[in-house]
Structure formats: structure tokens, C-alpha cells
Design an enzyme around this catalytic site. Structure first.
Site, short mmCIF file in Angstrom:
data_model
loop_
_atom_site.label_atom_id
_atom_site.label_comp_id
_atom_site.label_asym_id
_atom_site.label_seq_id
_atom_site.Cartn_x
_atom_site.Cartn_y
_atom_site.Cartn_z
N CYS A 141 62.38 -39.95 -63.00
CA CYS A 141 61.12 -39.26 -63.26
C CYS A 141 61.42 -37.99 -64.08
CB CYS A 141 60.45 -38.90 -61.94
SG CYS A 141 58.99 -37.85 -62.14
N CYS A 167 60.31 -34.83 -61.58
CA CYS A 167 61.03 -34.48 -60.35
C CYS A 167 62.45 -35.06 -60.31
CB CYS A 167 60.26 -34.91 -59.11
SG CYS A 167 60.31 -36.68 -58.79
#
Ligand SMILES: Nc1ncnc2c1ncn2[C@@H]1O[C@H](COP(=O)(O)OP(=O)(O)O)[C@@H](O)[C@H]1O
Ligand SMILES: [Mg+2]
Lengths: 260, 280
Positions: free
Chosen positions: B241, B244
Site C-alpha cells: 500500500c 500505509c
């Protein structure tokens, strides 16, 4: 073949009418393990109806059909739970339709068609299913290289052989065949009959085969039944019935074949 | 909390809620089995989760904390309007936090945060019948369920492997529930399937147009169909991601410019935000 011991399937008093048409009238028959019985008669004489009633697909108005299972139990085909009848249809029994389209999944590959019965009884190893399907295709003289093709690309004779492979893959004990060579060219019919004869002997199958082809009956069947207007007018060993027919209708049937 | 004037609590009348609850109880008693129910007209078009909304409306209580997600996000139009709807007709508290919610209505995802006992996950289901593409006759599919005759579904998997080398189903991947019923998990990614297995939360499925409810009770076995030599593999994009850094969540692909630039972010917005907060 042996007629010793108990019959595999036994029917008595089968009667079924469609409106005024007596499709079956008081039909009785038995078939023993390993035996091939031919049902002959002109179109509309009740042959298909008889197969459907014997295999539990259609319920008769009167009469009973009893099946002697591999587990030793004798059961009323029309009295058993539908789940058991369906299980029989995908394990101990097989049904070969005249039109391969009625017995095949036309949108599924040849390998998938043969593998379906294996998967339906719990096979969960892709490699083994595929190997078994390939072996069966070879056995019915279809090149395993074509196993991922859909049956619409096959000739009529190949489709019928595929249907036979799909039916026999789970080693049924009793196979119902409704005019399996019906829609095929004469030369293709002969090849299919030879193949069927070999398979039936190798697998020690009991077969109830509907045909209007007297020559096919002579080639395959140990015994035959002659039907007319829903009744069995004559039955006996194939050679006896064909060489020495007793009923006038059988005599006509045999002579018309000889004349043709 | 207050309910908007003129509405019964949860919008549906009490008799309707009782009827739906009876269907839910039956569904819980027979895990994976589709139970018919008298689907009502809702103030939303079919396809907007009318089945899920009716299930939510029938199980929601004044103390519930509701979360609604659509494709993993809490802030899409669909999720926002369903959340507002229940805030208005049930006066319940709402949240974006999976851990704080007691009741979660979802379309197309299972939250990344593991669900716990006492929570209820309500799925919006467009097509409850897992066999409908293979067998168009409804009576026949019902017979197949009654007899657990699911060879045909395996034929479909076999065909995929023969053709593509793997099972080509990435959403709504069929599962066996409690070793008995074949079930459509609704169009969640196959990646989410393992989360259904022995989940401590109660899973309820509502199909409004098709008028069916089904359920997976807590701690029930849910197995994705496969072959011994081609085991089920939950697939995700092989990336992290970009917000994150997570490498074990389901990712959405975002096109960032008109020159083919793209990046991946968590589809579960609550999970992603929490991870970033922890990181700080
Ligand atoms: N489902 C049905 N409805 C009405 N009549 C039928 C039905 N099935 C068969 N029949 C009639 O029953 C008779 C026997 O048919 P069938 O068993 O198909 O004969 P065969 O297979 O020997 O040609 C025919 O007169 C046929 O028209
Ligand atoms: Mg016929």
C-alpha cells in the site's frame, strides 16, 4: 454372462397410458448381471417409455421395478428416495441417449464431460481426473489431444462415443441405451457397435438397449424383447427370436429386415 | 439518540421485522442454505443493497454501533446514504472503525481487522445462487442443493484449470459451508474468502431482488472449492500500500496520471488510516 443368482433389475406389470395411448401394458422383464437385452419394435411402440420407467425417470401407473444393488439390498426403484435414485444414476447406472446432446454438456470440454461423473462422486484430484478422462477418450477412440475441445466440434459418431465414455467412466453395473446408433451413418453405426460390443464384454456390463436395428440386436444382445403398442409380444434368446420368430409381428419385422 | 418523526424503529414495521428474523433464524440453523423471505420495497433501488438493508433493519437495536462499507470504503455515496438512513430511522450511532462497530453492513469486502464474537456482518447480495450460471433452471438448482449434488461446480473449476491453468474466479468464489451447502459469498474478492472460515462474528447475507437470506453462524467451517493438486490461493496484487505500506491487505489500483502511472492503496480505508495513525 451368467443368469445364475438374482436378477439385477426386475419389472412386473408396468402399465402407463398417455391419454388414450397405451405406452406400456403389463410389461414384465428381468435382466441379469453381465447380460445384454435388446428391446426392438417399431417407432411409437413404447421402447423409450419403457427405458424411462425402468430407470425411474418416469413413474408407471401400475407395476413395480426392483433393483438389486451392489450392496446386496433389493429396492423398489419408484419407492426409493430421489436422492438414492440420483446417486444410482451417477454410480451403478448409466443412461446413453439417442441424441448425444441430451447426454452431454455441449459447452463443457470432452475431458470435463468425462470427468463430471468422477467429480460428482467425490474425485478431487485434478491430475487423476484428467488422466482417467484421457484414458477413457482413448478407449472410445477419441484422440486425447482433443480433450479440451467442446463436443460441438466433434462429428456425430464422436459425440456418441464421448457420451459412452462419460457414462462408463464410473464403471456402472447396468446401462440403459436408447437407440445409441440412431442418428448415425451406416458405416459409423457399424464401428460404434463393434466398440460397444468390446466395452460390454470387457466391463462385464448389463445393458438394456433399445434399437430398431435388428442387425444391431443380433450383434450385441443375448436376449431380445419385441414390443408392439406397449406390449411385449415376444421374447427369448436373440438367435431363437430372429431365426424362428413365433409372433406374426416379429415375423414381419424379421422378414422386412431380410427383404431390405 | 432520536428517530425521525413518522418512522418505526429501523424503518420496517414490526410484523415485517419478525418475518425477516424468522428467516434469519432458519438461515442460522441451516448454515449456507438459502431461505426465501418476503422482500419489501425499500426507499432505495435494487442493486443498492435492499436485501442487506432489510436484514440490518431487522437485527439492529438502539445500542448498536453501525458501520457501512462499500468496496472497503466508508465514504462512498452508497455507504454514506445507507449509514444516514439508519441514523435517521433507528437513531443509532455510526462509526468508520471496524473494532468499534457491533453491526457492519458491507458490499464487496470483509474488513481487514479480524471480527470478534458479538459482531454481526451483513452482506449485500446481488445473486444468491452459486449455480445460476451453470444451471439456469431454478428447480434443478434447488434439487442439487437438496441432494448436495455439486459435481457441476467442480466441472466449472476443472474447465478453468484446463483452459487457464488456474481457477479463473476472482470474485464471488464459491464456498462449501459446514461441509454441506454450496454458497455464493457475494462479490467479495476471493482474497477475503479465508476470513469467512470459522469467523467468530455472525455472517448474514441478504438478497433483496432474489428474496433470499442465508447465514454462516460464528465459528463455522467455510471452505473455498478447489482440487487437492490445485489448492485455493487467495490472490492479491503483489505490491505494498503506498499509504500505509501494508503487504498483506487487499489493494485497489489507482491510476495517478495519463501516462500509465499507477499506485496501490488499501481497499479497507479504516484499516489503512489506523495503520498510519499507529505509525505516527
Ligand atoms: N410424454 C408423452 N406424452 C404423451 N404421449 C407420449 C409421451 N411419451 C410418449 N408418448 C407416446 O407414447 C407412445 C410410445 O412412445 P415411445 O416410448 O417414445 O415409443 P418408442 O420409443 O418405441 O418410439 C407413442 O405413441 C408416443 O407418442
Ligand atoms: Mg424412442
Amino acid at each position: 454372462m451368467s443368469t445364475a443368482g438374482a436378477p439385477l433389475l426386475e419389472a412386473e406389470g408396468l402399465t402407463l397410458r398417455f391419454g388414450a395411448i397405451p405406452a406400456l401394458e403389463e410389461v414384465a422383464l428381468s435382466i441379469w448381471p453381465g447380460e445384454v437385452v435388446a428391446i426392438v419394435g417399431e417407432s411409437g411402440s413404447g421402447k423409450t417409455t419403457l427405458l424411462r420407467v425402468l430407470s425411474g425417470l418416469v413413474r408407471p401407473e401400475r407395476g413395480t421395478v426392483r433393483y438389486h444393488g451392489a450392496d446386496g439390498a433389493v429396492r423398489d426403484v419408484h419407492g426409493m428416495a430421489e436422492s438414492r435414485r440420483r446417486l444410482l444414476h451417477r454410480t451403478e447406472w448409466g443412461f446413453v441417449h439417442q441424441n448425444p446432446r441430451d447426454g452431454l454438456r455441449m459447452g463443457v470440454s470432452a475431458g470435463g464431460n468425462v470427468g463430471e461423473r468422477l467429480m460428482a462422486v467425490g474425485a478431487r484430484h485434478y491430475g487423476s481426473i484428467r488422466a482417467e478422462a484421457a484414458a477413457w477418450l482413448r478407449r472410445v477412440e477419441i484422440d486425447p489431444a482433443r480433450m479440451d475441445e467442446v463436443p460441438t466440434r466433434f462429428s456425430g459418431g464422436m459425440q456418441q462415443r464421448l457420451q459412452i465414455a462419460r457414462t462408463l467412466v464410473t464403471r456402472p453395473r447396468l446401462v440403459f441405451m436408447d437407440e445409441p446408433t440412431g442418428g448415425l451413418d451406416v458405416s459409423v453405426q457399424a464401428r460404434l457397435l463393434d466398440m460397444l460390443r468390446g466395452l460390454v464384454a470387457d466391463l462385464d456390463l448389463a445393458v438394456l438397449i433399445v434399437t430398431h436395428d435388428i442387425a444391431a440386436a443380433r450383434l450385441l444382445a443375448h436376449r431380445m424383447l419385441v414390443m408392439r403398442h406397449g406390449r411385449v409380444v415376444e421374447q427369448g434368446l436373440t438367435d431363437r427370436v430372429l431365426d424362428d420368430p413365433q409372433h406374426p409381428y416379429t415375423q414381419l419385422l424379421v422378414s422386412s429386415v431380410l427383404a431390405a | 439518540m432520536t428517530i425521525a418523526a413518522g418512522y418505526n424503529f429501523g424503518y420496517l414495521d414490526e410484523a415485517t421485522k419478525r418475518m425477516i428474523r424468522r428467516a434469519i433464524l432458519k438461515a442460522v440453523a441451516i448454515p449456507g442454505h438459502q431461505v426465501p423471505f418476503g422482500s419489501r420495497e425499500m426507499p432505495l433501488p435494487y442493486g443498492w443493497g435492499t436485501g442487506g438493508i432489510q436484514v440490518t433493519a431487522s437485527v439492529i437495536g438502539p445500542d448498536d454501533v453501525l458501520k457501512v462499507i462499500d468496496q472497503g470504503a466508508d465514504d462512498t455515496t452508497n455507504a454514506v446514504s445507507i449509514r444516514r438512513f439508519f441514523a435517521k430511522v433507528a437513531g443509532v450511532a455510526t462509526t468508520g472503525r471496524t473494532a468499534e462497530a457491533t453491526l457492519i453492513q458491507t458490499r464487496h469486502r470483509i474488513p481487514e481487522t479480524p471480527l470478534r464474537e458479538g459482531q454481526i456482518l451483513v452482506y449485500q447480495v446481488p445473486m444468491p445462487e452459486p449455480l445460476f450460471r451453470l444451471e439456469p433452471r431454478v428447480a434443478e438448482t434447488q434439487r442439487m442443493h437438496a441432494l448436495a449434488d455439486y459435481g457441476l461446480m467442480h466441472v466449472k473449476l476443472y474447465e478453468d484449470i484446463a483452459r487457464y491453468g488456474h481457477v479463473a474466479i476472482s470474485y464471488n468464489y464459491p464456498v462449501m459451508v459446514n461441509r454441506r451447502y454450496l454458497m455464493a459469498p457475494s462479490p467479495i474478492p476471493a482474497f477475503d474468502n479465508p476470513k469467512m472460515d470459522r469467523m467468530p462474528a455472525l455472517q448474514l447475507f441478504g438478497a433483496g431482488r432474489e428474496k433470499r437470506i442465508y447465514a454462516v453462524p460464528p465459528h463455522t467451517e467455510v471452505r473455498s472449492l478447489d482440487f487437492e493438486d490445485h489448492p485455493f490461493v487467495p490472490i492479491r496484487a503483489d505490491a505494498a500500500c503506498s499509504l500505509c505500506g501494508s503487504r498483506d491487505t487487499y489493494l485497489d489500483e489507482i491510476v495517478t496520471d495519463d501516462r500509465g502511472g499507477r499506485r496501490f492503496i488499501c481497499s479497507d480505508t479504516d484499516w489503512c488510516a489506523s495503520r498510519r495513525e499507529e505509525g505516527r
